[in-house]
Design a protein around this motif. Structure first.
Motif, PDB file in Angstrom:
ATOM      1  N   HIS A   1       0.828  -1.204   0.000  1.00  0.00           N
ATOM      2  CA  HIS A   1       0.000   0.000   0.000  1.00  0.00           C
ATOM      3  C   HIS A   1       0.867   1.261   0.000  1.00  0.00           C
ATOM      4  O   HIS A   1       0.624   2.193  -0.777  1.00  0.00           O
ATOM      5  CB  HIS A   1      -0.924   0.016   1.224  1.00  0.00           C
ATOM      6  CG  HIS A   1      -2.006  -1.011   1.186  1.00  0.00           C
ATOM      7  ND1 HIS A   1      -1.812  -2.330   1.547  1.00  0.00           N
ATOM      8  CD2 HIS A   1      -3.324  -0.919   0.825  1.00  0.00           C
ATOM      9  CE1 HIS A   1      -2.939  -3.003   1.420  1.00  0.00           C
ATOM     10  NE2 HIS A   1      -3.874  -2.171   0.979  1.00  0.00           N
TER      11      HIS A   1
ATOM     12  N   LEU B   1      -1.803   8.166   1.234  1.00  0.00           N
ATOM     13  CA  LEU B   1      -2.333   7.157   2.161  1.00  0.00           C
ATOM     14  C   LEU B   1      -3.507   7.726   2.959  1.00  0.00           C
ATOM     15  O   LEU B   1      -4.532   7.054   3.142  1.00  0.00           O
ATOM     16  CB  LEU B   1      -1.233   6.671   3.099  1.00  0.00           C
ATOM     17  CG  LEU B   1      -0.145   5.791   2.477  1.00  0.00           C
ATOM     18  CD1 LEU B   1       0.980   5.560   3.487  1.00  0.00           C
ATOM     19  CD2 LEU B   1      -0.721   4.464   2.008  1.00  0.00           C
TER      20      LEU B   1
ATOM     21  N   GLN C   1      -7.406   6.477   2.851  1.00  0.00           N
ATOM     22  CA  GLN C   1      -8.075   6.084   4.086  1.00  0.00           C
ATOM     23  C   GLN C   1      -9.348   6.912   4.301  1.00  0.00           C
ATOM     24  O   GLN C   1     -10.401   6.369   4.657  1.00  0.00           O
ATOM     25  CB  GLN C   1      -7.129   6.259   5.266  1.00  0.00           C
ATOM     26  CG  GLN C   1      -7.721   5.828   6.605  1.00  0.00           C
ATOM     27  CD  GLN C   1      -6.741   6.067   7.741  1.00  0.00           C
ATOM     28  OE1 GLN C   1      -5.847   6.920   7.642  1.00  0.00           O
ATOM     29  NE2 GLN C   1      -6.885   5.325   8.812  1.00  0.00           N
TER      30      GLN C   1
ATOM     31  N   TRP D   1      -8.921   2.256   1.657  1.00  0.00           N
ATOM     32  CA  TRP D   1      -7.988   1.426   2.438  1.00  0.00           C
ATOM     33  C   TRP D   1      -8.278   1.620   3.916  1.00  0.00           C
ATOM     34  O   TRP D   1      -8.527   2.748   4.368  1.00  0.00           O
ATOM     35  CB  TRP D   1      -6.529   1.813   2.136  1.00  0.00           C
ATOM     36  CG  TRP D   1      -6.124   1.519   0.724  1.00  0.00           C
ATOM     37  CD1 TRP D   1      -6.772   0.747  -0.189  1.00  0.00           C
ATOM     38  CD2 TRP D   1      -4.940   1.993   0.057  1.00  0.00           C
ATOM     39  NE1 TRP D   1      -6.089   0.721  -1.383  1.00  0.00           N
ATOM     40  CE2 TRP D   1      -4.968   1.464  -1.253  1.00  0.00           C
ATOM     41  CE3 TRP D   1      -3.888   2.813   0.440  1.00  0.00           C
ATOM     42  CZ2 TRP D   1      -3.961   1.736  -2.175  1.00  0.00           C
ATOM     43  CZ3 TRP D   1      -2.880   3.077  -0.475  1.00  0.00           C
ATOM     44  CH2 TRP D   1      -2.910   2.544  -1.780  1.00  0.00           C
ATOM     45  N   ASN D   2      -8.227   0.515   4.680  1.00  0.00           N
ATOM     46  CA  ASN D   2      -8.533   0.616   6.097  1.00  0.00           C
ATOM     47  C   ASN D   2      -7.286   1.013   6.903  1.00  0.00           C
ATOM     48  O   ASN D   2      -6.196   1.186   6.355  1.00  0.00           O
ATOM     49  CB  ASN D   2      -9.106  -0.700   6.614  1.00  0.00           C
ATOM     50  CG  ASN D   2      -8.168  -1.884   6.401  1.00  0.00           C
ATOM     51  OD1 ASN D   2      -6.952  -1.723   6.441  1.00  0.00           O
ATOM     52  ND2 ASN D   2      -8.726  -3.052   6.190  1.00  0.00           N
ATOM     53  N   ASP D   3      -7.472   1.144   8.209  1.00  0.00           N
ATOM     54  CA  ASP D   3      -6.389   1.606   9.077  1.00  0.00           C
ATOM     55  C   ASP D   3      -5.176   0.680   9.034  1.00  0.00           C
ATOM     56  O   ASP D   3      -4.032   1.135   8.996  1.00  0.00           O
ATOM     57  CB  ASP D   3      -6.890   1.730  10.526  1.00  0.00           C
ATOM     58  CG  ASP D   3      -7.953   2.794  10.673  1.00  0.00           C
ATOM     59  OD1 ASP D   3      -8.154   3.565   9.716  1.00  0.00           O
ATOM     60  OD2 ASP D   3      -8.575   2.847  11.743  1.00  0.00           O
TER      61      ASP D   3
ATOM     62  N   VAL E   1      -3.150   1.129   5.760  1.00  0.00           N
ATOM     63  CA  VAL E   1      -2.400   2.375   5.733  1.00  0.00           C
ATOM     64  C   VAL E   1      -1.209   2.324   6.682  1.00  0.00           C
ATOM     65  O   VAL E   1      -0.141   2.878   6.407  1.00  0.00           O
ATOM     66  CB  VAL E   1      -3.321   3.565   6.080  1.00  0.00           C
ATOM     67  CG1 VAL E   1      -2.516   4.830   6.291  1.00  0.00           C
ATOM     68  CG2 VAL E   1      -4.350   3.765   4.985  1.00  0.00           C
TER      69      VAL E   1
END
Length: 229
Positions: free
Chosen positions: A180, A213, A217, A222-224, A227
């Motif tokens: 990521h 990033l 988010q 993208w989740n925590d 990231v």
């Protein structure tokens, strides 16, 4: 039929010839200009190559005939994470608009046109030229072809062009296996390749990467955990 309805129909009948000829008057010059000044699509040249070991480790690389490090790439050969970061950072409406995105006029909708044409988009004339080139590309190429041109031709600093060459040069891995954070870095790098080169300006590159990033988010792509990885 009401009097008002009849009046509207008569008005439309009177206007239709003007609309037809007005459309012709606009389209004919556009077509002539398009034929006279076609977009500068890249010419074929010897591709740069990279020789890898069985596990994918690069052993030796070669520039192309022009001294540019550029390797073949297409949407199927790069990491889906990179495509997510690229299209959401550059132009999340890429597949929905005809080349000029009114919400992101100077982003990736015209990015390929800028790369190929080299127009100076800091001036009004340069911006208009970029818009015209973007529309020309949309008329000639599919979205997949435009995206492939970007994947292979985007500037990544010096003589490095395209995400595959950049991934090998800066990360030592193919673009198909980006994390990521790596995908975010390569998505933002072409915006300012000289200023954001990770080998020369690691702090600036890290800040730009973190902005991508954070955006991914915030938009829920993208989740925590992804990231923070």
């Amino acid at each position: 039929m009401t009097i008002e309805g009849g009046t509207r129909r008569r008005t439309m009948r009177r206007l239709l010839p003007w609309l037809r000829w007005g459309t012709v008057a606009v389209l004919v010059p556009v077509l002539v200009l398009d034929l006279a000044f076609p977009p500068p699509l890249p010419r074929a040249s010897g591709s740069a190559t990279v020789v890898t070991a069985a596990d994918g480790t690069p052993l030796r690389a070669f520039a192309d005939d022009d001294g540019v490090w550029r390797y073949p790439a297409d949407p199927a050969s790069v990491s889906p994470l990179y495509l997510q970061a690229l299209l959401n950072y550059e132009d999340r409406w890429f597949y929905r608009h005809p080349g000029v995105n009114p919400l992101a006029l100077l982003r990736a909708g015209g990015q390929v046109a800028r790369i190929l044409d080299g127009a100076d988009t800091r001036s009004i004339a340069g911006k208009l030229r970029q818009i015209a080139r973007a529309l020309q590309l949309e008329a000639r190429l599919s979205k997949a072809q435009i995206l492939q041109l970007y994947l292979e031709r985007a500037p990544f600093g010096g003589t490095i062009e395209g995400v595959e060459a950049a991934s090998w040069a800066y990360l030592g891995k193919p673009a198909s296996s980006l994390s990521h954070a790596e995908a975010a870095l390569l998505a933002v790098l072409p915006q300012a390749p000289s200023r954001l080169r990770p080998d020369r300006h690691p702090q600036a590159a890290r800040r730009a990467r973190d902005e991508v990033l954070a955006r991914m988010q915030a938009r829920g792509h993208w989740n925590d955990d992804a990231v923070a990885d």
